[in-house]
Write a protein that holds these residues in place. Sequence first.
Motif, PDB file in Angstrom:
ATOM      1  N   THR A  46      52.140  44.520  42.231  1.00 57.41           N
ATOM      2  CA  THR A  46      51.528  45.848  42.347  1.00 57.41           C
ATOM      3  C   THR A  46      51.292  46.438  40.970  1.00 57.41           C
ATOM      4  O   THR A  46      50.235  47.000  40.695  1.00 57.41           O
ATOM      5  CB  THR A  46      52.441  46.780  43.177  1.00 57.41           C
ATOM      6  N   GLN A  50      47.662  47.512  39.166  1.00 55.86           N
ATOM      7  CA  GLN A  50      47.404  48.824  38.590  1.00 55.86           C
ATOM      8  C   GLN A  50      46.952  48.709  37.140  1.00 55.86           C
ATOM      9  O   GLN A  50      46.037  49.414  36.717  1.00 55.86           O
ATOM     10  CB  GLN A  50      48.654  49.702  38.681  1.00 55.86           C
ATOM     11  N   LYS A  53      43.391  47.651  37.065  1.00 55.45           N
ATOM     12  CA  LYS A  53      42.530  48.765  37.454  1.00 55.45           C
ATOM     13  C   LYS A  53      42.333  49.713  36.276  1.00 55.45           C
ATOM     14  O   LYS A  53      41.219  50.156  35.999  1.00 55.45           O
ATOM     15  CB  LYS A  53      43.149  49.504  38.640  1.00 55.45           C
ATOM     16  N   TYR A  54      43.420  50.032  35.559  1.00 56.40           N
ATOM     17  CA  TYR A  54      43.320  50.918  34.406  1.00 56.40           C
ATOM     18  C   TYR A  54      42.470  50.298  33.306  1.00 56.40           C
ATOM     19  O   TYR A  54      41.680  50.984  32.662  1.00 56.40           O
ATOM     20  CB  TYR A  54      44.702  51.263  33.857  1.00 56.40           C
TER      21      TYR A  54
END
Length: 76
Positions: A46, A50, A53-54
């Motif tokens: 997870t 993230q 994505k950033y």
Amino acid sequence: MYLTIKETAEYLEMPEANVKGLIQQKKIRAVFDGEQYLINKDQFSTHLKQLEKYKELIEEFLNEPIPESIDVKDED
């Protein structure tokens, strides 16, 4: 499911020393069971999603063209 440092290094395709460094910098959460560090695979996956994505958001922001200012005049 927990991964050892060696398994995590193979999963990330990086040296074990780098994974240990990330654990010491508290960038990767790990549990020490008395013999070795263990990393929760689900939580780690997870976290990686993230981070990706950033990175995509930052790249998108950096690649956005700079708008021309209305106040800028061509003096030539």
